[in-house]
Design an enzyme around this catalytic site. Sequence first.
Site, PDB file in Angstrom:
ATOM      1  N   ASP A  78     -45.415  56.906  20.757  1.00 57.08           N
ATOM      2  CA  ASP A  78     -46.481  57.389  21.639  1.00 57.08           C
ATOM      3  C   ASP A  78     -45.840  58.298  22.683  1.00 57.08           C
ATOM      4  OD1 ASP A  78     -49.581  56.287  22.103  1.00 57.08           O
ATOM      5  OD2 ASP A  78     -48.716  57.268  23.860  1.00 57.08           O
ATOM      6  N   ARG A 134     -58.194  60.889  37.800  1.00 56.60           N
ATOM      7  CA  ARG A 134     -56.935  60.268  37.364  1.00 56.60           C
ATOM      8  C   ARG A 134     -55.732  60.814  38.130  1.00 56.60           C
ATOM      9  NH1 ARG A 134     -57.441  58.981  30.996  1.00 56.60           N
ATOM     10  NH2 ARG A 134     -59.365  57.809  31.127  1.00 56.60           N
TER      11      ARG A 134
HETATM   12  C1  LIG Z   1     -56.924  56.317  21.965  1.00 61.25           C
HETATM   13  S1  LIG Z   1     -55.238  55.934  21.719  1.00 61.25           S
HETATM   14  C2  LIG Z   1     -55.260  55.457  20.002  1.00 61.25           C
HETATM   15  C3  LIG Z   1     -54.411  54.234  19.711  1.00 61.25           C
HETATM   16  C4  LIG Z   1     -54.445  53.769  18.246  1.00 61.25           C
HETATM   17  N1  LIG Z   1     -53.917  54.780  17.368  1.00 61.25           N
HETATM   18  C5  LIG Z   1     -55.832  53.346  17.838  1.00 61.25           C
HETATM   19  O1  LIG Z   1     -56.497  54.079  17.104  1.00 61.25           O
HETATM   20  O2  LIG Z   1     -56.275  52.279  18.260  1.00 61.25           O
HETATM   21  C6  LIG Z   1     -54.494  57.560  21.651  1.00 61.25           C
HETATM   22  C7  LIG Z   1     -52.998  57.552  21.906  1.00 61.25           C
HETATM   23  O3  LIG Z   1     -52.473  58.833  21.541  1.00 61.25           O
HETATM   24  C8  LIG Z   1     -51.429  59.152  22.430  1.00 61.25           C
HETATM   25  N2  LIG Z   1     -51.189  60.598  22.420  1.00 61.25           N
HETATM   26  C9  LIG Z   1     -51.999  61.593  22.845  1.00 61.25           C
HETATM   27  N3  LIG Z   1     -51.405  62.790  22.697  1.00 61.25           N
HETATM   28  C10 LIG Z   1     -50.194  62.551  22.134  1.00 61.25           C
HETATM   29  C11 LIG Z   1     -49.096  63.389  21.762  1.00 61.25           C
HETATM   30  N4  LIG Z   1     -49.133  64.701  21.918  1.00 61.25           N
HETATM   31  N5  LIG Z   1     -48.014  62.797  21.218  1.00 61.25           N
HETATM   32  C12 LIG Z   1     -47.970  61.445  21.066  1.00 61.25           C
HETATM   33  N6  LIG Z   1     -48.955  60.613  21.410  1.00 61.25           N
HETATM   34  C13 LIG Z   1     -50.062  61.153  21.948  1.00 61.25           C
HETATM   35  C14 LIG Z   1     -51.935  58.628  23.774  1.00 61.25           C
HETATM   36  O4  LIG Z   1     -50.891  58.409  24.688  1.00 61.25           O
HETATM   37  C15 LIG Z   1     -52.654  57.339  23.375  1.00 61.25           C
HETATM   38  O5  LIG Z   1     -51.852  56.198  23.524  1.00 61.25           O
END
Ligand SMILES: C[S@@+](CC[C@H](N)C(=O)[O-])C[C@H]1O[C@@H](n2cnc3c(N)ncnc32)[C@H](O)[C@@H]1O
Length: 281
Positions: free
Chosen positions: A152, A41
Site C-alpha cells: 500500500d 483532511r
Molecule cells: C479503499 S482501499 C481498498 C482496500 C482493499 N483493496 C479492499 O478492496 O478492501 C484503497 C487503498 O488503495 C491505496 N492506494 C491508493 N493509491 C495508491 C497508489 N498509488 N499506490 C498504492 N496504493 C494506493 C490506499 O492507500 C488505500 O489503502
Amino acid sequence: MATMVTSTTLTDKQFVQIRGMIKSLAGIHLGDGKKELVKARLNKRLRQLGLGCFDEYIDFVRGDTTGGELIAMLDAISTNLTSFFRESGHFDYLNDKIIPRLKEQAAQSGQNRLRIWSAGCSSGEEPYTIGICTCEGIGNIGAWDAKILATDLSTRVLGMAARGVYTEDRLETVSPQLRNRYFTTQGYRGQRSYRTSDQLRSLMTFSRLNLMDPWPMRGPFDVIFCRNVMIYFDKPTQEKLVGRYGDILGPGGTLFIGHSESLTGCKHKLRYVQPTVYEKS
Ligand SMILES: C[S@@+](CC[C@H](N)C(=O)[O-])C[C@H]1O[C@@H](n2cnc3c(N)ncnc32)[C@H](O)[C@@H]1O
C-alpha cells in the site's frame, strides 16, 4: 467547554496545486467535487504542523526533501475502507476455481509454488482473508512455497496490517470456526481484540509501494487483487497499470478488481472471465 476547531480556507488555486501534486505522485485523480474533502483532511495536517494557511503547507511539502510530508499528505487523502471477506464472490472464485487448479498443476509439476499480491491492501483485511482461503483450500500449506505480498501507499495502514490486531466488530464477517482457527484473542485498549495467527502472518510480506513507481518484484504472480484502488485513477493511469499487471502475472494468472470498477474503455491483453475477474491467457 467544547474547543472550537478553526478551518483554514482552501482556494481553488491551492486546490488545483495540491491535486496536481497528488495526481503526479500517486495517480489519484481528485475531481472538483473533492475540494471539501481535501480541505477537511489537510486542515488536520496543517494544525498538527502549526501552519497558518495552505500556501505555507504547499511550500512545506515542496521543500521537504525527505519526502516524508508527501507520504503524510497521501495518507491523509487516501480512503482506506476495507473489511474481511469484502466482495466475497472473489474468495469463492479463489476457493472453487483457482486453488484447485493450482493444486492440480502442483501435483503434475511437483512444484508447490503460490504467489498472490494484494495491491492496495489497506489495513490488512484483504491479504489476511486471502491467507485464510489459501490455508483452508491448500490444506497442507506448510509443504508449499506460498507467499502473499501486501502493499500500500500508506505507511499508517500498513503498520496496522503488519500488527494484524483487529477489534471484535471488524471480525463480524469472519465465521466463528475461522476465528478460532486463524486468530487469537487478546485485550486491547480495554476491548476484546483478535490477532491473526503466526501461521497466517508467516505467509505475508507487507511493504510500502506506490503503484505508480517502478516495482521491485519480478513475479510471476498467480493472482493479483487490486480492488477499490483503481477507482481513484483516471483511464490512462488505469490502462497503464492493468498493462503492468498483465506483464507480472504468470500464464493463467487472475486479476480481481473491485465491484464498482470496470476496465471498459481500457485497452489491455487480459481475457475477460466475468465482471471484475480477468485472466492472462
Ligand atoms: C479503499 S482501499 C481498498 C482496500 C482493499 N483493496 C479492499 O478492496 O478492501 C484503497 C487503498 O488503495 C491505496 N492506494 C491508493 N493509491 C495508491 C497508489 N498509488 N499506490 C498504492 N496504493 C494506493 C490506499 O492507500 C488505500 O489503502
